[in-house]
Design a protein around this motif. Structure first.
Motif, PDB file in Angstrom:
ATOM      1  N   GLN A 141       0.871  -1.289   0.106  1.00 22.84           N
ATOM      2  CA  GLN A 141      -0.017  -0.156  -0.174  1.00 22.84           C
ATOM      3  C   GLN A 141       0.888   1.154   0.109  1.00 22.84           C
ATOM      4  OE1 GLN A 141      -0.395   2.125   2.785  1.00 22.84           O
ATOM      5  NE2 GLN A 141      -2.238   3.287   2.252  1.00 22.84           N
ATOM      6  N   ILE A 179      -2.214   7.100   0.239  1.00 17.16           N
ATOM      7  CA  ILE A 179      -3.751   7.489  -0.095  1.00 17.16           C
ATOM      8  C   ILE A 179      -3.882   8.796  -1.467  1.00 17.16           C
ATOM      9  CG2 ILE A 179      -5.799   8.777   0.827  1.00 17.16           C
ATOM     10  CD1 ILE A 179      -5.210   7.519   3.450  1.00 17.16           C
ATOM     11  N   ASP A 206      -9.005   7.087  -1.295  1.00 19.71           N
ATOM     12  CA  ASP A 206      -8.881   5.517  -1.042  1.00 19.71           C
ATOM     13  C   ASP A 206      -7.241   5.313  -1.267  1.00 19.71           C
ATOM     14  OD1 ASP A 206     -11.462   4.930  -1.482  1.00 19.71           O
ATOM     15  OD2 ASP A 206     -11.771   5.023  -3.444  1.00 19.71           O
ATOM     16  N   PHE A 207      -7.035   3.765  -1.065  1.00 15.01           N
ATOM     17  CA  PHE A 207      -5.621   3.591  -0.926  1.00 15.01           C
ATOM     18  C   PHE A 207      -5.078   3.403  -2.327  1.00 15.01           C
ATOM     19  CE2 PHE A 207      -6.072   1.104   3.248  1.00 15.01           C
ATOM     20  CZ  PHE A 207      -5.680   2.112   4.019  1.00 15.01           C
ATOM     21  N   PRO A 220      -8.218   5.209   5.472  1.00 15.30           N
ATOM     22  CA  PRO A 220      -9.206   5.712   4.032  1.00 15.30           C
ATOM     23  C   PRO A 220     -10.397   6.152   4.345  1.00 15.30           C
ATOM     24  CG  PRO A 220      -9.136   3.201   4.195  1.00 15.30           C
ATOM     25  CD  PRO A 220      -8.193   3.705   5.255  1.00 15.30           C
ATOM     26  N   ASP A 255     -16.822  -0.830  -0.634  1.00  9.51           N
ATOM     27  CA  ASP A 255     -15.569  -0.954  -0.813  1.00  9.51           C
ATOM     28  C   ASP A 255     -14.983  -1.232  -2.353  1.00  9.51           C
ATOM     29  OD1 ASP A 255     -12.778  -0.950   0.138  1.00  9.51           O
ATOM     30  OD2 ASP A 255     -13.085  -3.172   0.866  1.00  9.51           O
ATOM     31  N   ASN A 288     -12.988   0.045  -4.215  1.00  9.76           N
ATOM     32  CA  ASN A 288     -11.301   0.080  -4.341  1.00  9.76           C
ATOM     33  C   ASN A 288     -10.589  -0.964  -3.601  1.00  9.76           C
ATOM     34  OD1 ASN A 288      -9.099   1.492  -5.653  1.00  9.76           O
ATOM     35  ND2 ASN A 288      -8.524   1.919  -3.433  1.00  9.76           N
ATOM     36  N   ASN A 294     -10.204  -1.163  -0.431  1.00 10.54           N
ATOM     37  CA  ASN A 294      -9.524  -0.530   0.728  1.00 10.54           C
ATOM     38  C   ASN A 294      -9.164  -1.785   1.715  1.00 10.54           C
ATOM     39  OD1 ASN A 294      -8.912   2.018  -0.908  1.00 10.54           O
ATOM     40  ND2 ASN A 294     -11.079   2.544   0.073  1.00 10.54           N
TER      41      ASN A 294
END
Length: 1021
Positions: free
Chosen positions: A807, A810, A835-836, A925, A931, A933, A935
């Motif tokens: 990750q 953000i 979002d991440f 996030p 969800d 994306n 995350n």
């Protein structure tokens, strides 16, 4: 054959009797503290061919042809002493110490030795006497922070669990618990009373542990229990009481915060707000009534009491002890309780025959709770449960996520259990009765030659009974009730026969040991379930009152192991050392052709400081040693791996389609070619004492490899059964350990500083034999709610390494999202600001599990510990700090407690710091009921946290009443008061409750360790 042995023993005894005219026996003790001195060389002056040495308890017997003469007593660390004798005589000899840490007596396999004479990696636990001042319930807790190379992975603070001891790194995927040996006999029962312990040694390398063979591949913990001392009978009373509390607990959202959070999450996702979070429609849901984490945790009391009665005379030694421990759990409804009783004695029937017995009984009962399950875990449900709900309604019933008259809103809060009901509703009883009894006979055949037979029998009877009433409240209700009941018994015997020869011939010292050992285990358990109880009162919670009784389940096995062992230890002038051993083990767990194997070891040592050319004033002792050895690991082999028995089940057959026909099936394939898993290690060490023996140092470098690792294979899964176990790989651990101790006395102040550290690297070297498909990894099934699977073992990396998608931060705005492209296409097309951003590790233009990369494992790279023991006049102070570094924990707690896209659970209040346009520096996030994306749904490095820590493990302050005062009460008595604190503080960056999560490093709100404050006393009469 038995008659031949009997005739041989009688003949040897007659030869011995006819040869000897005079028998001198006695005990050698230290002038300083009156403690027995083992391994003292005793020879007839002017005739070094005639001699013997003291045993572990300082006792000796010497047969002489001369009517009178002089005996010479010598031992490293003590001034040589000459004592005259005349005729048959009992001598009580005291020797003046010339202290060196190399003179420390160490328990080894089937015997004892001076540390200075060792050529293997054996460590002793210092300051064992302080065990009575610490609130520890087993030896495992006391090991943590006291021995280099020994890592204790606490499994949280649940009363039913204990720490997992790992010696020099993980070497297998199977059971890797060290073997525990108590008073010379392998011990398989529950934790013994720590107050009974006199000394602890840890055999860390294969050469030291090899003599215990098939069960010692993960190391050996050797415990010697207390015994009586010469003099008048002694009564000792130890008591402490205290309080435990949890620290660093999570804080759930308040009722109003939960409503606001979900409203914001719905707005961010572009979905309608739920009516349950509308103040006008559901004002009940925005009134704060309960902090559920506070509701389930409590200050927990504890009490511990021990009474010992002991004594010794010229021909006998005895000890009786009684202990009681009661600990409330930090969570409501959890607790542990233990009663234990020990009787131990030995008697000299003659100059040649000694007999003894050691009987230990314990009754334990521990009631814990499930905290590992992300659905039904008690602590995580305390976060899930809405703060608007009370613990109980006015009628005394447990509350649900909403009252019945507001049931239309219940679905918005998710499938949540009332956590207090999880703890208090079931009725659970789980007593375990354990009896361990061993008897021995020792016969001294000739000078230095003795025979010892030791028979041990243990019996374990465990019961488990849990009645689960109906769960009527809204949330995660269940209209059914049931009773689970299990009874199991284990019968085990161990019979060791040992022949020992220990003599000194001038400068030559020889120690020979031959052992034949056998053991057998029978186990049987019976499990029953009854369902459909019309009445849930206590008097009705019996199987006969169930409307439906399921078919019982059984588990049965037998296990046998026989071993033949030989060991030779030789040194010349206590300067040059060499030893070797060979053990042949035969197990019932493998097919006939593979049942037996041989496991050798060899060691060498050199005391450089005794050489004539060595003249370094600052160095008092300096010794080099090296060892090599192999051990077969039987713990990783299933009881019937070579011939898997049939499994049974209940099936639906016939026109009636009733689920009541019994069926049998092969649940697992067999492997008649399965062979031993072998642990092989090499060790190089240095022991040194410096500056008039005030500073002691020990250094070890080791390499430990597990070859032919046993694990479930992959082939033939199309047959519809589990794959057979195979020999499929090699694991290597290497590293080094350093231990240091410095002691000094300044006037009336004396102190000792202790420190140790170890560095470890773990690697899966290969998976040869695991499969024929070229797969070089094992993807482990450990998961968070079936979504996140973070662990993988791959060739070239540590076992249970974390395998996740990196990750990268953000996304702060749409421009950053638009700029993250591959060949003109968005890599994360579903991302929004907040979002991440994930790494496209394989550069294929999309984010999925193929982008996972490896991170470190939960195994620490570096462990360290340091402590201080200080005495000033009548005061004493002890402190112990313990820490680890390079530890990675997968914090799965965040998946459902930071995530608003699930079923409406209440969340951790740290989501209030989630990303928003006005809070762009956040690491969590944005809030969203979707969800898209991934995350949270992607196993990423965001969950991975550094769980390194430094913990003040213990601090104890004591005061001993002046001897003059106590002598007026009772001559020779003593009384000490103390106050102790355990886990006083922890320095860590880990955001979970406690960095010691145990297992493989997966944290889903595990039961935390407690901070414990106790006060107690030790009285000796």
């Amino acid at each position: 054959m038995k008659k031949v042995y009997l005739v041989l023993l009688i003949a040897l005894g007659c030869i011995s009797f006819s040869y000897s005219q005079v028998t001198v026996k006695g005990t050698v003790v230290s002038e300083t503290d009156g403690m027995p001195v083992p391994s003292v060389s005793i020879v007839l002056k002017g005739e070094t061919q005639t001699g013997t040495s003291t045993d572990f308890d300082g006792n000796f017997t010497l047969s002489l042809s001369e009517e009178s003469g002089t005996l010479v007593f010598s031992s490293l660390g003590f001034a040589t002493k000459e004592v005259n004798f005349s005729g048959d005589q009992v001598l009580n000899v005291s020797m003046n110490e010339e202290a060196s840490f190399l003179d420390e007596v160490v328990l080894i396999g089937y015997g004892s030795s001076r540390k200075g004479d060792l050529t293997t990696a054996i460590a002793t636990v210092s300051n064992v006497e302080s065990i009575a001042s610490r609130p520890v319930t087993n030896a495992t807790e006391f090991l943590q922070g006291n021995v280099a190379g020994v890592t204790v992975l606490n499994q949280g603070g649940d009363p039913t669990s204990s720490g997992n001891v790992v010696i020099r790194g993980l070497g297998t995927f199977a059971n890797e618990s060290p073997l525990t040996v108590v008073d010379g006999v392998p011990y398989y029962g529950p934790a013994i009373n720590p107050n009974d312990i006199a000394s602890i040694s840890v055999l860390k390398d294969a050469a030291s542990a090899a003599i215990y063979g098939a069960q010692a591949a993960s190391g050996v913990i050797v415990i010697q229990t207390k015994k009586g001392e010469m003099g008048k009978p002694r009564i000792t009373v130890d008591y402490y009481g205290g309080i435990q509390e949890a620290t660093n607990l999570p804080t759930p959202l308040t009722a109003q915060q939960q409503a606001n959070t979900y409203n914001t999450a719905a707005d961010n996702a572009g979905t309608p707000r739920q009516s349950a979070h509308d103040l006008e429609q559901n004002p009940y849901g925005q009134v704060n009534r309960t902090n559920w984490v506070d509701a389930i945790f409590r200050p927990a009391g504890m009490n511990n009491a021990n009474i010992n009665i002991s004594g010794a005379g010229e021909s006998m030694n005895y000890l009786t002890s009684f202990g009681y421990t009661k600990r409330e759990g930090l969570l409501e409804g959890t607790s542990s309780e233990r009663y234990n009783f020990r009787v131990k004695s030995d008697f000299d029937l003659s100059d040649k025959i000694k007999i003894g017995e050691n009987v230990y009984f314990s009754k334990t009962e521990a009631v814990g709770t499930n905290t590992d399950n992300p659905y039904s875990g008690t602590i995580i449900n305390a976060v899930y449960m809405p703060s608007a709900s009370p613990t109980r309604y006015d009628d005394g019933s447990f509350a649900g996520v909403a009252p019945e008259n507001l049931s239309q809103f219940a679905g918005a809060y998710g499938d949540v259990y009332n956590p207090l009901a999880l703890l208090l509703r079931p009725t659970t009883n789980a007593p375990t009765n354990f009896l361990n009894a061993n008897v021995f006979l020792e016969y001294k055949i000739l000078n230095g030659l003795s025979f010892k037979t030791n028979y041990s029998y243990s019996y374990t009877h465990s019961q488990y009974k849990r009645f689960q009433p109906k769960v009527p409240e809204l949330g995660r209700s269940n209209p059914n009730n049931y009773l689970d009941q299990t009874t199991s018994t284990t019968n085990r015997w161990v019979w060791d026969n040992q022949l020992s020869y220990k003599r000194s011939f001038g400068d030559h010292n020889l120690d020979l040991t031959a052992i034949y050992s056998s053991q057998h285990t029978d186990f049987e358990s019976l499990s029953n379930r009854g369902e459909g109880f019309s009445n849930e009162d206590a008097f009705n919670q019996y199987l006969s009152n169930a409307s439906v009784i399921r078919n019982p389940g059984t588990s049965v096995y037998e296990d046998a192991l026989t071993s033949a062992i030989g060991r030779v230890m030789y040194n010349y002038k206590n300067r040059y050392f060499i030893s070797g051993s060979i053990r042949r083990d035969m197990t019932s767990r493998l097919a006939v052709n593979n049942q037996a194997d041989n496991f050798p070891s060899a060691t060498v040592g050199w005391r450089l400081s005794d050489e004539s050319f060595f003249n370094v004033e600052a160095i008092n002792d300096l010794k080099f040693r090296a060892s090599w050895g192999q051990i077969g690991n039987i713990n990783s082999v299933g009881y019937y791996s070579f011939d898997v028995p049939l499994n049974t089940t209940v099936v639906t057959i016939g026109e009636d389609a009733s689920h009541d026909d019994k069926g049998a099936y092969v649940g697992k394939q067999s492997n008649p070619n399965l062979n031993w898993e072998v642990s092989e290690s090499v060790n190089f060490g240095i022991d040194a004492a410096l500056f008039n023996n005030s500073l002691s140092l020990t250094f070890d470098y080791f390499e430990k490899s597990t070859k032919g690792m046993i694990l479930p294979g992959l082939e033939d899964l199309h047959q519809g059964t589990s794959a057979a176990d195979v020999n499929g790989g090699e694991v290597k651990n290497n590293g080094f350990e350093i231990s240091a101790s410095y002691s000094k006395q300044i006037g009336e102040l004396d102190f000792t500083l202790n420190a140790n550290t170890s560095v470890l690297e773990n690697e899966l070297v290969n998976l040869d034999g695991y499969n024929k498909s070229g797969i070089d990894f094992i993807a482990h099934s450990d998961n968070v709610r079936g979504v996140l699977r973070p662990f993988r073992s791959e060739v070239g990396r540590a076992l249970y390494s974390v395998h996740v998608v990196p990750q990268l931060g953000i996304f702060q705005n749409q421009a950053e999202i638009d700029a993250y492209v591959k060949d003109g296409n968005l890599i994360q097309p579903n991302a929004q600001p907040g979002d991440f951003k994930f790494a496209d590790s394989n550069n294929d233009g999309k984010i999925d599990d193929n982008d996972k990369v490896f991170y470190d494992s939960y195994q620490p790279d570096f462990t360290y510990n340091f402590g201080l023991n200080l005495n000033y006049k009548n005061f004493d102070l002890g402190m112990l700090f313990q820490g680890v570094s390079g530890v990675e924990v997968f914090n799965g707690y965040k998946f459902s407690t930071y995530n608003a896209s699930l079923t409406g659970y209440n969340l951790d209040n740290r989501v209030l710091d989630a990303w928003s346009p006005s809070n762009t520096g956040a690491t969590t996030p944005r809030l969203s009921t979707k969800d898209d994306n991934q995350n949270f749904g992607l196993a990423s490095s965001w969950y991975l946290e550094d769980a390194s820590y430094l913990r003040m493990k213990n601090v104890t302050l004591g005061y001993t009443i002046n001897d003059r005062i106590m002598n007026t009460v009772l001559p020779g008595s003593s009384l000490r008061f103390y106050i102790s604190a355990e886990n006083l503080f922890t320095i860590t960056d880990y955001t979970g409750m406690d960095p010691e999560v145990g297992g493989k490093g997966l944290d889903i709100a595990r039961y935390p360790l407690s901070r414990t404050i106790t006060a107690g006393l030790s009285l000796s009469l």
